[in-house]
Motif scaffolding. Structure first.
Motif, PDB file in Angstrom:
ATOM      1  N   LEU A  55     -11.106   6.185  -1.591  1.00 51.48           N
ATOM      2  CA  LEU A  55     -11.633   6.665  -0.314  1.00 51.48           C
ATOM      3  C   LEU A  55     -11.922   5.506   0.632  1.00 51.48           C
ATOM      4  N   LEU A  56     -12.392   4.391   0.081  1.00 54.96           N
ATOM      5  CA  LEU A  56     -12.658   3.195   0.892  1.00 54.96           C
ATOM      6  C   LEU A  56     -11.363   2.687   1.534  1.00 54.96           C
ATOM      7  N   LEU A  57     -10.308   2.545   0.732  1.00 55.62           N
ATOM      8  CA  LEU A  57      -9.037   2.050   1.268  1.00 55.62           C
ATOM      9  C   LEU A  57      -8.465   3.014   2.297  1.00 55.62           C
ATOM     10  N   ASP A  58      -8.538   4.305   2.009  1.00 50.30           N
ATOM     11  CA  ASP A  58      -8.018   5.302   2.959  1.00 50.30           C
ATOM     12  C   ASP A  58      -8.771   5.239   4.284  1.00 50.30           C
ATOM     13  N   GLY A  59     -10.084   5.027   4.206  1.00 46.00           N
ATOM     14  CA  GLY A  59     -10.883   4.951   5.430  1.00 46.00           C
ATOM     15  C   GLY A  59     -10.513   3.757   6.287  1.00 46.00           C
ATOM     16  N   ILE A  60     -10.304   2.599   5.655  1.00 44.19           N
ATOM     17  CA  ILE A  60      -9.907   1.402   6.417  1.00 44.19           C
ATOM     18  C   ILE A  60      -8.517   1.594   7.011  1.00 44.19           C
ATOM     19  N   HIS A  61      -7.611   2.175   6.231  1.00 45.24           N
ATOM     20  CA  HIS A  61      -6.253   2.403   6.734  1.00 45.24           C
ATOM     21  C   HIS A  61      -6.247   3.348   7.929  1.00 45.24           C
ATOM     22  N   SER A  62      -7.057   4.387   7.874  1.00 43.28           N
ATOM     23  CA  SER A  62      -7.068   5.360   8.977  1.00 43.28           C
ATOM     24  C   SER A  62      -7.561   4.735  10.274  1.00 43.28           C
ATOM     25  N   ARG A  63      -8.390   3.682  10.164  1.00 42.63           N
ATOM     26  CA  ARG A  63      -8.938   3.043  11.366  1.00 42.63           C
ATOM     27  C   ARG A  63      -8.069   1.893  11.868  1.00 42.63           C
ATOM     28  N   THR A  64      -7.250   1.322  11.004  1.00 41.70           N
ATOM     29  CA  THR A  64      -6.438   0.171  11.413  1.00 41.70           C
ATOM     30  C   THR A  64      -4.944   0.478  11.474  1.00 41.70           C
ATOM     31  N   GLU A  65      -4.513   1.524  10.761  1.00 44.94           N
ATOM     32  CA  GLU A  65      -3.097   1.866  10.637  1.00 44.94           C
ATOM     33  C   GLU A  65      -2.278   0.730  10.030  1.00 44.94           C
ATOM     34  N   GLN A  66      -2.940  -0.084   9.217  1.00 44.88           N
ATOM     35  CA  GLN A  66      -2.269  -1.158   8.482  1.00 44.88           C
ATOM     36  C   GLN A  66      -2.367  -0.872   6.989  1.00 44.88           C
ATOM     37  N   ALA A  67      -1.483  -1.476   6.212  1.00 50.48           N
ATOM     38  CA  ALA A  67      -1.564  -1.357   4.754  1.00 50.48           C
ATOM     39  C   ALA A  67      -2.843  -2.036   4.266  1.00 50.48           C
ATOM     40  N   VAL A  68      -3.507  -1.421   3.279  1.00 45.54           N
ATOM     41  CA  VAL A  68      -4.757  -1.957   2.736  1.00 45.54           C
ATOM     42  C   VAL A  68      -4.599  -2.085   1.218  1.00 45.54           C
ATOM     43  N   LEU A  69      -4.937  -3.261   0.686  1.00 54.03           N
ATOM     44  CA  LEU A  69      -4.780  -3.545  -0.737  1.00 54.03           C
ATOM     45  C   LEU A  69      -6.127  -3.856  -1.376  1.00 54.03           C
ATOM     46  N   LEU A  70      -6.265  -3.500  -2.641  1.00 51.08           N
ATOM     47  CA  LEU A  70      -7.454  -3.847  -3.414  1.00 51.08           C
ATOM     48  C   LEU A  70      -7.023  -4.714  -4.584  1.00 51.08           C
ATOM     49  N   GLY A  87      -1.446   3.075   2.671  1.00 52.42           N
ATOM     50  CA  GLY A  87      -0.787   2.699   3.920  1.00 52.42           C
ATOM     51  C   GLY A  87       0.535   2.003   3.725  1.00 52.42           C
ATOM     52  N   THR A  88       1.095   2.063   2.512  1.00 49.33           N
ATOM     53  CA  THR A  88       2.352   1.362   2.238  1.00 49.33           C
ATOM     54  C   THR A  88       3.576   2.215   2.558  1.00 49.33           C
ATOM     55  N   ARG A  89       3.358   3.366   3.201  1.00 46.28           N
ATOM     56  CA  ARG A  89       4.489   4.217   3.582  1.00 46.28           C
ATOM     57  C   ARG A  89       5.097   3.792   4.915  1.00 46.28           C
ATOM     58  N   ASP A  90       4.495   2.828   5.575  1.00 46.75           N
ATOM     59  CA  ASP A  90       5.018   2.346   6.854  1.00 46.75           C
ATOM     60  C   ASP A  90       6.490   1.965   6.702  1.00 46.75           C
ATOM     61  N   VAL A  91       7.326   2.491   7.616  1.00 54.33           N
ATOM     62  CA  VAL A  91       8.771   2.301   7.510  1.00 54.33           C
ATOM     63  C   VAL A  91       9.152   0.829   7.502  1.00 54.33           C
ATOM     64  N   ARG A  92       8.595   0.066   8.445  1.00 52.05           N
ATOM     65  CA  ARG A  92       8.950  -1.346   8.533  1.00 52.05           C
ATOM     66  C   ARG A  92       8.519  -2.101   7.288  1.00 52.05           C
ATOM     67  N   LEU A  93       7.306  -1.836   6.796  1.00 53.92           N
ATOM     68  CA  LEU A  93       6.811  -2.529   5.612  1.00 53.92           C
ATOM     69  C   LEU A  93       7.674  -2.205   4.402  1.00 53.92           C
ATOM     70  N   ARG A  94       7.993  -0.943   4.187  1.00 53.45           N
ATOM     71  CA  ARG A  94       8.804  -0.557   3.031  1.00 53.45           C
ATOM     72  C   ARG A  94      10.193  -1.197   3.096  1.00 53.45           C
ATOM     73  N   ARG A  95      10.748  -1.253   4.307  1.00 53.40           N
ATOM     74  CA  ARG A  95      12.069  -1.847   4.461  1.00 53.40           C
ATOM     75  C   ARG A  95      12.037  -3.336   4.096  1.00 53.40           C
ATOM     76  N   GLU A  96      11.026  -4.048   4.596  1.00 58.09           N
ATOM     77  CA  GLU A  96      10.965  -5.489   4.350  1.00 58.09           C
ATOM     78  C   GLU A  96      10.632  -5.796   2.889  1.00 58.09           C
ATOM     79  N   LEU A  97       9.788  -4.953   2.266  1.00 56.84           N
ATOM     80  CA  LEU A  97       9.509  -5.136   0.846  1.00 56.84           C
ATOM     81  C   LEU A  97      10.766  -4.888   0.009  1.00 56.84           C
ATOM     82  N   ALA A  98      11.576  -3.896   0.433  1.00 60.37           N
ATOM     83  CA  ALA A  98      12.807  -3.600  -0.298  1.00 60.37           C
ATOM     84  C   ALA A  98      13.778  -4.776  -0.254  1.00 60.37           C
ATOM     85  N   PHE A  99      13.788  -5.502   0.867  1.00 63.01           N
ATOM     86  CA  PHE A  99      14.691  -6.644   1.010  1.00 63.01           C
ATOM     87  C   PHE A  99      14.094  -7.918   0.411  1.00 63.01           C
ATOM     88  N   THR A 100      12.788  -7.873   0.039  1.00 67.15           N
ATOM     89  CA  THR A 100      12.140  -9.069  -0.520  1.00 67.15           C
ATOM     90  C   THR A 100      11.404  -8.692  -1.798  1.00 67.15           C
TER      91      THR A 100
END
Length: 226
Positions: A55-70, A87-100
């Protein structure tokens, strides 16, 4: 449609989180709800799910729209381990992680002194009287760390967590740093937003710990221990 109408409709879709703007003048659709919510390999397998931490991570993600890690750490191997992410469903993030793929491995598990989440824990694990390197001293003073991430073009902004929300604790025990919450953001985010991220995460972590059922009620902790 004229340009103003196109802009109005695109902004409406943006506010509804149907699309996003990777950069000025470009728009992309967000993934459908059927898209997996996690990034394979990013999170270290754990047998101890912590609902309040999620719930903590979801709350931070909802306010920043950035990926949040613990991240937490292993005193045996001296590594920081990613045990939850949102927040790791972001299209750009998933694409770049897939290539790296190596970046996925390093975000999941790396030495404590590699980047912000490990450094912010390392700075707070030493005793207050122990001598520290200058960079760790500054991190402990600010209670926030900022470094490049293992993913090229992205940064990590991290704050320490002294008790995992939702984890049973011993009443009266001295709280030690046990984890770090981090925002993974594109590195064009500079200046005041980074300061705001650190403040936001500090406040969210404190609120989550104070409102945690497991920490606020010792009977719950005793029941879990039993």
């Amino acid at each position: 449609m004229d340009e103003d109408e196109v802009r109005r409709r695109l902004l409406h879709l943006f506010k509804a989180r149907v699309c996003y703007r990777p950069r000025f003048g470009y728009w992309e659709l967000r993934p459908s709800p059927a898209t997996p919510t996690d990034t394979p390999g990013l999170v270290q397998p754990s047998t101890t799910p912590l609902l309040d931490a999620t719930l903590l991570l979801d709350g931070i993600h909802s306010r920043t729209e950035q990926a949040v890690l613990l991240h937490t750490y292993s005193p045996v191997t001296g590594e920081r381990l990613c045990i939850a992410a949102t927040g790791t469903r972001d299209v750009r993030l998933r694409r770049e992680l897939a290539f790296t793929p190596t970046a996925v491995d390093r975000l999941r598990r790396s030495p404590l002194d590699s980047d912000a989440p490990g450094l912010v824990m390392l700075a707070n694990l030493a005793g207050h009287d122990a001598p520290l390197r200058e960079d760790l001293r500054q991190i402990r003073c600010a209670q926030v760390a900022l470094t490049e991430s293992p993913l090229p073009g992205w940064i990590l902004v991290s704050v320490p967590v002294r008790r995992l929300p939702g984890a049973p604790t011993v009443p009266g025990a001295e709280p030690r740093v046990v984890a770090a919450v981090s925002i993974l953001a594109p590195n064009h985010t500079q200046g005041d937003p980074l300061i705001a991220y650190g403040r936001l995460m500090h406040n969210a972590v404190q609120a989550a710990i104070e409102s945690s059922v497991a920490i606020g009620h010792h009977r719950f902790a005793a029941a879990v221990a039993a």
